[in-house]
Motif scaffolding. Structure first.
Motif, PDB file in Angstrom:
ATOM      1  N   GLU A  45      -0.223  14.428  -8.679  1.00 52.02           N
ATOM      2  CA  GLU A  45       1.112  14.033  -9.116  1.00 52.02           C
ATOM      3  C   GLU A  45       1.494  12.662  -8.562  1.00 52.02           C
ATOM      4  O   GLU A  45       2.172  11.879  -9.239  1.00 52.02           O
ATOM      5  CB  GLU A  45       2.139  15.086  -8.692  1.00 52.02           C
ATOM      6  CG  GLU A  45       3.549  14.822  -9.195  1.00 52.02           C
ATOM      7  CD  GLU A  45       3.621  14.649 -10.707  1.00 52.02           C
ATOM      8  OE1 GLU A  45       4.365  13.746 -11.161  1.00 52.02           O
ATOM      9  OE2 GLU A  45       2.931  15.396 -11.431  1.00 52.02           O
ATOM     10  N   ARG A  46       1.054  12.384  -7.340  1.00 53.51           N
ATOM     11  CA  ARG A  46       1.357  11.077  -6.757  1.00 53.51           C
ATOM     12  C   ARG A  46       0.646   9.964  -7.529  1.00 53.51           C
ATOM     13  O   ARG A  46       1.232   8.908  -7.800  1.00 53.51           O
ATOM     14  CB  ARG A  46       0.931  11.042  -5.293  1.00 53.51           C
ATOM     15  CG  ARG A  46       1.267   9.741  -4.583  1.00 53.51           C
ATOM     16  CD  ARG A  46       0.945   9.823  -3.107  1.00 53.51           C
ATOM     17  NE  ARG A  46       1.317   8.600  -2.404  1.00 53.51           N
ATOM     18  CZ  ARG A  46       1.141   8.389  -1.105  1.00 53.51           C
ATOM     19  NH1 ARG A  46       0.614   9.358  -0.351  1.00 53.51           N
ATOM     20  NH2 ARG A  46       1.498   7.260  -0.553  1.00 53.51           N
ATOM     21  N   LEU A  47      -0.596  10.182  -7.892  1.00 47.99           N
ATOM     22  CA  LEU A  47      -1.317   9.188  -8.678  1.00 47.99           C
ATOM     23  C   LEU A  47      -0.646   9.003 -10.038  1.00 47.99           C
ATOM     24  O   LEU A  47      -0.545   7.881 -10.544  1.00 47.99           O
ATOM     25  CB  LEU A  47      -2.773   9.603  -8.863  1.00 47.99           C
ATOM     26  CG  LEU A  47      -3.640   9.692  -7.591  1.00 47.99           C
ATOM     27  CD1 LEU A  47      -5.078   9.998  -7.948  1.00 47.99           C
ATOM     28  CD2 LEU A  47      -3.563   8.402  -6.790  1.00 47.99           C
ATOM     29  N   TRP A  48      -0.216  10.091 -10.640  1.00 49.45           N
ATOM     30  CA  TRP A  48       0.459  10.001 -11.933  1.00 49.45           C
ATOM     31  C   TRP A  48       1.796   9.277 -11.812  1.00 49.45           C
ATOM     32  O   TRP A  48       2.169   8.497 -12.697  1.00 49.45           O
ATOM     33  CB  TRP A  48       0.636  11.398 -12.514  1.00 49.45           C
ATOM     34  CG  TRP A  48       1.195  11.432 -13.907  1.00 49.45           C
ATOM     35  CD1 TRP A  48       2.291  12.100 -14.326  1.00 49.45           C
ATOM     36  CD2 TRP A  48       0.658  10.800 -15.072  1.00 49.45           C
ATOM     37  NE1 TRP A  48       2.497  11.924 -15.679  1.00 49.45           N
ATOM     38  CE2 TRP A  48       1.498  11.130 -16.163  1.00 49.45           C
ATOM     39  CE3 TRP A  48      -0.456   9.980 -15.308  1.00 49.45           C
ATOM     40  CZ2 TRP A  48       1.264  10.663 -17.451  1.00 49.45           C
ATOM     41  CZ3 TRP A  48      -0.686   9.514 -16.592  1.00 49.45           C
ATOM     42  CH2 TRP A  48       0.158   9.853 -17.652  1.00 49.45           C
ATOM     43  N   HIS A  49       2.497   9.490 -10.708  1.00 47.07           N
ATOM     44  CA  HIS A  49       3.784   8.806 -10.486  1.00 47.07           C
ATOM     45  C   HIS A  49       3.612   7.293 -10.479  1.00 47.07           C
ATOM     46  O   HIS A  49       4.484   6.558 -10.970  1.00 47.07           O
ATOM     47  CB  HIS A  49       4.401   9.259  -9.160  1.00 47.07           C
ATOM     48  CG  HIS A  49       5.589   8.434  -8.738  1.00 47.07           C
ATOM     49  ND1 HIS A  49       6.832   8.550  -9.316  1.00 47.07           N
ATOM     50  CD2 HIS A  49       5.702   7.448  -7.793  1.00 47.07           C
ATOM     51  CE1 HIS A  49       7.662   7.687  -8.762  1.00 47.07           C
ATOM     52  NE2 HIS A  49       7.012   7.002  -7.841  1.00 47.07           N
ATOM     53  N   HIS A  50       2.488   6.808  -9.922  1.00 50.48           N
ATOM     54  CA  HIS A  50       2.254   5.362  -9.837  1.00 50.48           C
ATOM     55  C   HIS A  50       1.502   4.822 -11.048  1.00 50.48           C
ATOM     56  O   HIS A  50       1.124   3.642 -11.048  1.00 50.48           O
ATOM     57  CB  HIS A  50       1.479   5.038  -8.561  1.00 50.48           C
ATOM     58  CG  HIS A  50       2.274   5.208  -7.307  1.00 50.48           C
ATOM     59  ND1 HIS A  50       3.189   4.278  -6.876  1.00 50.48           N
ATOM     60  CD2 HIS A  50       2.300   6.217  -6.405  1.00 50.48           C
ATOM     61  CE1 HIS A  50       3.740   4.697  -5.745  1.00 50.48           C
ATOM     62  NE2 HIS A  50       3.221   5.868  -5.438  1.00 50.48           N
ATOM     63  N   SER A  51       1.285   5.642 -12.076  1.00 52.28           N
ATOM     64  CA  SER A  51       0.543   5.220 -13.264  1.00 52.28           C
ATOM     65  C   SER A  51       1.496   4.736 -14.348  1.00 52.28           C
ATOM     66  O   SER A  51       2.370   5.484 -14.791  1.00 52.28           O
ATOM     67  CB  SER A  51      -0.298   6.380 -13.805  1.00 52.28           C
ATOM     68  OG  SER A  51      -1.280   6.797 -12.884  1.00 52.28           O
ATOM     69  N   ARG A  95       0.841  -1.199   0.000  1.00 50.85           N
ATOM     70  CA  ARG A  95       0.000   0.000   0.000  1.00 50.85           C
ATOM     71  C   ARG A  95       0.884   1.260   0.000  1.00 50.85           C
ATOM     72  O   ARG A  95       1.778   1.403   0.807  1.00 50.85           O
ATOM     73  CB  ARG A  95      -0.942   0.009   1.201  1.00 50.85           C
ATOM     74  CG  ARG A  95      -2.025  -1.051   1.111  1.00 50.85           C
ATOM     75  CD  ARG A  95      -2.907  -1.094   2.342  1.00 50.85           C
ATOM     76  NE  ARG A  95      -3.576   0.187   2.543  1.00 50.85           N
ATOM     77  CZ  ARG A  95      -3.622   0.829   3.711  1.00 50.85           C
ATOM     78  NH1 ARG A  95      -3.040   0.306   4.783  1.00 50.85           N
ATOM     79  NH2 ARG A  95      -4.247   1.961   3.805  1.00 50.85           N
ATOM     80  N   GLY A  96       0.597   2.138  -0.944  1.00 52.32           N
ATOM     81  CA  GLY A  96       1.390   3.348  -1.093  1.00 52.32           C
ATOM     82  C   GLY A  96       2.701   3.145  -1.825  1.00 52.32           C
ATOM     83  O   GLY A  96       3.473   4.089  -1.988  1.00 52.32           O
ATOM     84  N   ASP A  97       2.967   1.916  -2.292  1.00 52.16           N
ATOM     85  CA  ASP A  97       4.260   1.620  -2.913  1.00 52.16           C
ATOM     86  C   ASP A  97       4.103   0.802  -4.189  1.00 52.16           C
ATOM     87  O   ASP A  97       4.992   0.052  -4.564  1.00 52.16           O
ATOM     88  CB  ASP A  97       5.158   0.874  -1.909  1.00 52.16           C
ATOM     89  CG  ASP A  97       6.608   0.755  -2.373  1.00 52.16           C
ATOM     90  OD1 ASP A  97       7.122   1.716  -2.988  1.00 52.16           O
ATOM     91  OD2 ASP A  97       7.207  -0.318  -2.155  1.00 52.16           O
ATOM     92  N   TYR A  98       2.957   0.920  -4.865  1.00 52.82           N
ATOM     93  CA  TYR A  98       2.764   0.186  -6.115  1.00 52.82           C
ATOM     94  C   TYR A  98       3.888   0.539  -7.101  1.00 52.82           C
ATOM     95  O   TYR A  98       4.142   1.708  -7.389  1.00 52.82           O
ATOM     96  CB  TYR A  98       1.430   0.558  -6.749  1.00 52.82           C
ATOM     97  CG  TYR A  98       0.232  -0.197  -6.226  1.00 52.82           C
ATOM     98  CD1 TYR A  98       0.005  -0.365  -4.864  1.00 52.82           C
ATOM     99  CD2 TYR A  98      -0.712  -0.726  -7.100  1.00 52.82           C
ATOM    100  CE1 TYR A  98      -1.106  -1.033  -4.395  1.00 52.82           C
ATOM    101  CE2 TYR A  98      -1.840  -1.394  -6.642  1.00 52.82           C
ATOM    102  CZ  TYR A  98      -2.030  -1.552  -5.288  1.00 52.82           C
ATOM    103  OH  TYR A  98      -3.129  -2.220  -4.835  1.00 52.82           O
ATOM    104  N   GLY A  99       4.536  -0.501  -7.614  1.00 50.32           N
ATOM    105  CA  GLY A  99       5.652  -0.283  -8.527  1.00 50.32           C
ATOM    106  C   GLY A  99       6.980  -0.078  -7.824  1.00 50.32           C
ATOM    107  O   GLY A  99       7.987   0.178  -8.475  1.00 50.32           O
ATOM    108  N   GLY A 100       6.980  -0.224  -6.496  1.00 44.68           N
ATOM    109  CA  GLY A 100       8.206  -0.062  -5.713  1.00 44.68           C
ATOM    110  C   GLY A 100       8.818  -1.412  -5.392  1.00 44.68           C
ATOM    111  O   GLY A 100       9.333  -2.111  -6.269  1.00 44.68           O
TER     112      GLY A 100
END
Length: 673
Positions: free
Chosen positions: A584-590, A493-498
């Motif tokens: 921007e945070r949503l875009w970062h994880h998109s 959670r909060g780290d999708y793609g991490g």
């Protein structure tokens, strides 16, 4: 005959074998313990799903009990064992039917306009409680009508939406229908509505004395944004209600103790929102106390397994021991779904344990044995008699024996490895069964959805198909998966793609280092839902893969939050913000943000009626890739929802498999491979 000679007499799995798979499920003991009724789901000659009731008797015989082009489900013996109630769509909508156990025709008991979703017998067998739905202008007396073949253009009306939650991937547009519990007389069919307010209703159960109905409902003032589910107690004589839980959590799978003094439920307190593991609660009604029996057990109760054969088989809830000393529960741990006994005052002990997926369970009235539905990577699924004393199993059914004798299956070998930060991750590798000594196989990495779900020891037709085509198959449970404790499932959670991305890529590296039959130059990747998101993410962050297939995916969290049936809350739960809080945070994880980096040939599969991850997610990705001149293809599946790969039209499921195999064959084995 040696093992290699034995293998040569069998063929590999084909896409068309999907049509021959039979899922044996939902066993239920008769009150005297001499019979077990169960369901066998299959696909008929017209490529339509069918399910029929079967009966196992103590002499070992297995007999079909219902026939015809219907879907008969959830059979339950009456308390005296003389009647079987079941749900069937044989009248058009799914209704409640009764069938004498000594022979005779089934009798339709309900005629609700919108059908029946679930039901329970009363303890004395004189009535049943059924769950149906009603629209704004509908009453409990309105009867089922034939489905309209076509809506005339002149009859079309606009759909007026006022609620935040107005559509569901499973049910479509909700159109203001409310859930209603009704009492039905078993002889006359006389009906009485027990509830009527606009609310969602889940599990329900009748007390042993037949006087109290417990049910789960969302009683919040704003049910669309508040996610607790309370347990309501309804006095069936006085028609008075009491809220047992008052917003302290979300509950399901209710079960009364044999003496009627306690009520068990599976639930959680939403401490980690959708990533909170499920626990076993027991409420003592006279003392008005609540106990969490599994508070110190870091395991997820219920069935979190992802598969394509038994995906819609309903997991059994908690089952009380006949003496009331504790409960039998299923739990998902390290890729296994097993049964445990949770004592009221003692330890938690495994009772049916092994490297398999237990997806159905019923306990004999004597409390000494049970019948379980069990699947494994090389066994499609059957019923087994199980001793609750020592766990020994005896196979009762052989629903897929002909296919299992004809096809050679690839086994799934488990292994563990360390991610880049030292966390231990579990994975499995499947070696093509016909791979010769010294030969190399291309690898396909499979990524599950959820992400709060689990891969493991279950039969998976898609993987067997890939293995039969000469592919090694790697599947893992990266952080975010169930089966490894609360901290592990919450870590994504909060780290999708991490670190979830790091877990998967570390699994690829570990597999290449450990299994010398994998060709490191021919790697493919695929996944659906969250697995589709991660497939998109992977090809936007590495060029290691020569081909990729993304399915029912997320590509843009900014739009997903407003178009998905769950997007309005799931986005904040999983990514950590709403669009107006931190776009921007949503875009970062998109993954769409990184589309210019995608060089891997990408096949995009998506259902047109997917309300969970709507098809605009696929369209955005496809258009961007086409404008960039990248190798891509979009395949749209009409009249299919998010569950296409599991419960969708068999014909469309076959097309899906053919596209997946064709794409990998072309880029991993063909002129580009």
């Amino acid at each position: 005959m040696n093992n290699n000679e034995h293998l040569t007499k069998r063929r590999g799995m084909t896409a068309e074998d999907l049509l021959r798979l039979r899922s044996v499920r939902d066993p239920h003991y008769a009150p005297d313990g001499t019979r077990v009724v169960f369901v066998e789901k299959s696909i008929d000659e017209e490529n339509q799903y069918r399910s029929h009731l079967y009966m196992w008797t103590k002499d070992g015989a297995v007999r079909p009990w219902t026939f015809g082009p219907w879907r008969d489900t959830k059979p339950r013996f009456s308390p005296n064992g003389e009647t079987i109630a079941f749900l069937s769509d044989r009248s058009g909508r799914t209704q409640l039917w009764l069938l004498p156990t000594d022979g005779g025709e089934a009798r339709q008991l309900t005629f609700f306009k919108n059908g029946v979703r679930d039901y329970v017998w009363s303890p004395d067998g004189t009535f049943l409680i059924a769950l149906t739905t009603l629209g704004d202008d509908e009453t409990i007396e309105d009867r089922e009508e034939p489905e309209k073949a076509e809506v005339k253009r002149a009859d079309l009306k606009p759909r007026v939406v006022e609620r935040l939650y107005y559509k569901s991937d499973a049910a479509g547009f909700l159109d203001g229908k409310r859930a209603v519990l009704a009492r039905i007389d078993a002889l006359s069919g006389k009906i009485e509505a027990l509830t009527g307010r606009e609310e969602e209703i889940g599990s329900f159960a009748i007390s042993p004395n037949g006087r109290t109905l417990a049910f789960v409902a969302n009683r919040n003032e704003d049910p669309d944004t508040t996610f607790t589910r309370d347990i309501i107690l309804l006095d069936l004589e006085k028609k008075t209600e009491m809220n047992l839980t008052n917003g302290c959590g979300t509950f399901a799978s209710l079960g009364w103790s044999p003496d009627g003094m306690k009520l068990a439920a599976i639930g959680h307190d939403l401490a980690y929102l959708g990533a909170t593991i499920h626990r076993l609660y027991v409420f003592e009604l006279e003392r008005q106390t609540k106990r969490v029996l599994t508070a110190d057990w870091d395991a997820h109760l219920g069935d979190a397994m992802v598969g394509d054969t038994h995906a819609d088989a309903k997991s059994p809830g908690p089952i009380w021991a006949s003496d009331g000393s504790g409960l039998y529960v299923t739990a998902s741990e390290r890729g296994r779904v097993n049964v445990y006994f949770v004592s009221l005052d003692g330890p938690i002990a495994p009772v049916v344990e092994g490297d398999f997926h237990l997806y159905g369970f019923t306990v004999h009235p004597n409390g000494r044995q049970a019948v379980a539905a069990i699947s494994s990577p090389t066994s499609i699924g059957d019923l087994y008699a199980v001793s609750l004393a020592d766990g020994t199993k005896t196979r009762l059914t052989r629903a897929n024996e002909a296919l299992e004798n004809e096809v050679v299956f690839a086994d799934a070998k488990p292994f563990t490895y360390q991610s880049t930060d030292g966390w231990e991750i579990q994975g499995w590798i499947m070696k093509p069964p016909e791979l010769g000594e010294g030969e190399k196989a291309p690898l396909v990495v499979e990524i599950h959805g959820g992400p709060h779900a689990m891969y493991g020891f279950t039969f998976f037709h898609e993987w067997q198909l890939l293995a039969s085509r000469g592919y090694a198959v790697l599947f893992t449970n990266p952080r975010g998966s169930h089966g490894y404790g609360q901290s592990f499932v919450n870590a994504v959670r909060g780290d999708y793609g991490g670190m979830d991305y790091e877990d998967i890529m570390a699994g690829v590296n570990a597999a290449l280092n450990r299994f010398d039959f994998i060709d490191k130059e021919r790697l493919g990747v695929t996944g659906g839902s969250y697995g589709g998101f991660m497939t998109n993410w992977i090809v936007g962050h590495t060029d290691r893969f020569k081909a990729a297939v993304t399915q029912r995916s997320i590509s843009n969290w900014l739009s997903f939050s407003g178009v998905s049936d769950i997007g309005y809350f799931f986005t904040k739960w999983e990514i950590g913000c709403d669009v107006w809080e931190d776009a921007e945070r949503l875009w970062h994880h998109s993954p769409l943000k990184y589309v210019q980096n995608i060089r891997t040939p990408l096949l995009i599969l998506h259902s047109e009626r997917d309300y969970r991850c709507p098809i605009e997610q696929a369209e955005q990705l496809f258009i961007a890739l086409k404008r960039l001149g990248r190798e891509t293809k979009l395949v749209r599946f009409p009249d299919a929802n998010h569950d296409l790969s599991r419960t969708g039209s068999p014909a469309l499921r076959l097309e899906r498999l053919r596209h997946i195999v064709g794409w990998f064959d072309h880029y991993l084995k063909g002129p580009f491979g």
